[in-house]
Motif scaffolding. Structure first.
Motif, short mmCIF file in Angstrom:
data_model
loop_
_atom_site.label_atom_id
_atom_site.label_comp_id
_atom_site.label_asym_id
_atom_site.label_seq_id
_atom_site.Cartn_x
_atom_site.Cartn_y
_atom_site.Cartn_z
N THR A 11 -17.76 7.48 -22.89
CA THR A 11 -17.32 7.95 -24.21
C THR A 11 -17.92 9.34 -24.48
N GLY A 12 -17.21 10.11 -25.30
CA GLY A 12 -17.69 11.48 -25.58
C GLY A 12 -17.74 12.30 -24.30
N ALA A 13 -16.67 12.16 -23.49
CA ALA A 13 -16.72 12.70 -22.12
C ALA A 13 -16.01 14.04 -21.96
N ALA A 14 -15.50 14.61 -23.07
CA ALA A 14 -14.72 15.85 -22.93
C ALA A 14 -15.60 17.05 -22.62
N GLN A 15 -16.88 16.98 -22.97
CA GLN A 15 -17.77 18.13 -22.75
C GLN A 15 -19.21 17.63 -22.62
N GLY A 16 -20.11 18.56 -22.42
CA GLY A 16 -21.54 18.23 -22.44
C GLY A 16 -21.96 17.20 -21.41
N ILE A 17 -22.86 16.32 -21.83
CA ILE A 17 -23.43 15.32 -20.93
C ILE A 17 -22.35 14.37 -20.40
N GLY A 18 -21.42 13.97 -21.27
CA GLY A 18 -20.36 13.04 -20.86
C GLY A 18 -19.46 13.61 -19.78
N LYS A 19 -19.16 14.89 -19.86
CA LYS A 19 -18.33 15.53 -18.84
C LYS A 19 -19.11 15.57 -17.50
N ILE A 34 -12.10 9.02 -19.12
CA ILE A 34 -12.71 10.07 -19.96
C ILE A 34 -12.23 9.79 -21.38
N LEU A 35 -13.11 9.29 -22.22
CA LEU A 35 -12.71 8.93 -23.59
C LEU A 35 -13.32 9.93 -24.56
N ASP A 36 -12.52 10.47 -25.46
CA ASP A 36 -13.05 11.42 -26.45
C ASP A 36 -12.07 11.52 -27.61
N MET A 37 -12.61 11.84 -28.80
CA MET A 37 -11.71 12.00 -29.96
C MET A 37 -11.04 13.37 -29.96
N VAL A 65 -14.38 6.78 -31.40
CA VAL A 65 -15.18 5.55 -31.20
C VAL A 65 -15.62 4.94 -32.52
N GLY A 66 -15.56 5.73 -33.60
CA GLY A 66 -15.93 5.23 -34.92
C GLY A 66 -14.88 4.31 -35.52
N SER A 67 -13.72 4.26 -34.89
CA SER A 67 -12.64 3.38 -35.38
C SER A 67 -12.59 2.11 -34.53
N GLY A 93 -21.82 11.04 -29.36
CA GLY A 93 -22.82 11.11 -30.42
C GLY A 93 -22.65 12.39 -31.22
N ILE A 94 -23.11 12.35 -32.47
CA ILE A 94 -23.07 13.55 -33.31
C ILE A 94 -24.42 13.70 -34.01
N ASN A 95 -24.66 14.91 -34.51
CA ASN A 95 -25.90 15.18 -35.23
C ASN A 95 -25.51 15.76 -36.58
N ILE A 136 -26.66 6.00 -24.42
CA ILE A 136 -27.38 7.27 -24.51
C ILE A 136 -28.03 7.39 -25.89
N ALA A 137 -29.35 7.40 -25.88
CA ALA A 137 -30.10 7.60 -27.13
C ALA A 137 -30.61 9.04 -27.14
N SER A 138 -31.91 9.22 -27.24
CA SER A 138 -32.50 10.57 -27.34
C SER A 138 -34.01 10.35 -27.43
N CYS A 182 -33.06 8.39 -22.83
CA CYS A 182 -33.56 9.18 -23.96
C CYS A 182 -33.93 10.59 -23.49
N PRO A 183 -32.97 11.51 -23.52
CA PRO A 183 -33.30 12.88 -23.10
C PRO A 183 -33.94 13.69 -24.23
N ALA A 184 -34.73 14.70 -23.85
CA ALA A 184 -35.16 15.73 -24.81
C ALA A 184 -33.96 16.66 -25.03
N PHE A 185 -34.18 17.89 -25.45
CA PHE A 185 -33.06 18.80 -25.73
C PHE A 185 -32.29 19.13 -24.45
N VAL A 186 -30.96 19.04 -24.54
CA VAL A 186 -30.10 19.30 -23.37
C VAL A 186 -29.14 20.45 -23.71
N LEU A 190 -23.79 20.29 -28.56
CA LEU A 190 -24.43 19.55 -29.65
C LEU A 190 -25.70 20.25 -30.17
N LEU A 191 -26.37 20.93 -29.26
CA LEU A 191 -27.65 21.57 -29.62
C LEU A 191 -27.47 22.60 -30.74
N SER A 192 -26.28 23.22 -30.80
CA SER A 192 -26.06 24.25 -31.82
C SER A 192 -25.98 23.65 -33.23
#
Ligand SMILES: NC(=O)c1ccc[n+]([C@@H]2O[C@H](COP(=O)([O-])OP(=O)(O)OC[C@H]3O[C@@H](n4cnc5c(N)ncnc54)[C@H](O)[C@@H]3O)[C@@H](O)[C@H]2O)c1
Length: 266
Positions: A11-19, A34-37, A65-67, A93-95, A136-138, A182-186, A190-192
């Motif tokens: 999930t959340g696979a369009a970019q970032g860690i999921g990709k 590859i699942l993504d909204m 995934v929220g639905s 995930g979102i921040n 995936i947590a953090s 649980c990764p630190a900053f990646v 999302l980091l922005s």
């Protein structure tokens, strides 16, 4: 675990860690959903991966995934298409401290729902053949982030839920291993969000503190998180593990007082 011909859903696979996860799983011979909204980014991700891998080995599913309805429908679609599910990675995930209810829904509720949907299918108690779930947590699932109390709550929730359901799985004989990363900053988009007033709301005033934290911990390349995922998938004795990934210590594990967990459940 040999990965060739296994089916994975990220999930959340369009970019970032999921990709990065999706590309690594395809490289190992998996079929990957590859699942993504974000349909535009999701299709672009699939096209990108198709330049390197057989296009028949991946499928993009647009899904929030929220639905509950959309997530259930996505699981059905993926089972109809590939006929099985061996690995689920609940990564989306979102921040967003402003819309904190949405953050709880995406970061925690959807992880619980996704885990239950996968267990319905994978559990040996239901006639399934077992499998692997990676949530995936953090590092915010272990330490408090002063600029993100709700993000912290959701990630602590992911760690607690995953450890508990992993123990349930062992006790009940589901044949499914459930672990957390649980990764630190990646280094991902999302980091922005920590520099966005719209996302951080009242906590935007702490952006300089966040920058100090980022400077202190450093920024990880997604490839290191991929290495962590592969370790969790390959090491058959890992269940209920909480993997930490930091610049200084690399891939390592959180340790918990064993007295708090019954030995037979470890
Ligand atoms: N980047 C970091 O510093 C960092 C650190 C620790 C943990 N994490 C966690 O790693 C995971 C992946 O984050 P990332 O850094 O790759 O983020 P990202 O923003 O780069 O990618 C997240 C992806 O999830 C998708 N997404 C968001 N909400 C969704 C929803 N409701 N339904 C479906 N898809 C949705 C987005 O469209 C995006 O493609 C998240 O759970 C995040 O909390 C990230």
């Amino acid at each position: 675990m040999a990965l060739s011909d296994k089916v994975a859903l990220v999930t959340g696979a369009a970019q970032g860690i999921g990709k990065a996860f999706s590309a690594a799983l395809l490289r190992q011979g998996c079929k990957v959903v590859i699942l993504d909204m974000n349909a535009v980014a999701g299709e672009a991700c699939k096209n990108d991966l198709d330049t390197e891998f057989d296009s028949a080995n991946s499928l993009f599913i647009a899904c929030d995934v929220g639905s509950e309805e959309q997530l259930k429908c996505a699981f059905k679609k993926q089972l109809n298409h590939f006929g099985s599910l061996d690995i689920l990675c609940n990564n989306a995930g979102i921040n967003n401290e402003n819309n904190w209810e949405q953050t709880i829904n995406v970061n925690l509720t959807s992880v619980i729902r996704g885990t239950y949907l996968a267990l319905d299918y994978m559990s040996k108690q239901n006639g399934g053949k077992g499998g692997i779930i990676v949530n995936i947590a953090s590092l915010a699932g272990i330490y408090p982030a002063p600029h993100g109390p709700v993000y912290t709550a959701t990630k602590h929730g992911v760690v607690g839920f995953s450890r508990a359901i992993a123990a349930t799985s062992k006790l009940a004989g589901y044949g499914v291993r459930i672990n957390t990363i649980c990764p630190a900053f990646v280094d991902t988009p999302l980091l922005s969000s920590v520099n966005s007033k719209e996302m951080m709301g009242n906590y935007y005033i702490f952006k300089d503190t966040v920058q100090k934290l980022i400077d202190f911990y450093g920024i990880l390349d997604p490839s290191l998180i991929v290495q962590g995922l592969m370790k969790i998938i390959q090491e058959e004795d890992l269940n209920g593990a909480v993997m930490r990934i930091t610049k200084t210590k690399g891939i390592h594990f959180e340790t918990y007082e064993s007295a708090l967990i019954q030995p037979e459940l470890k």
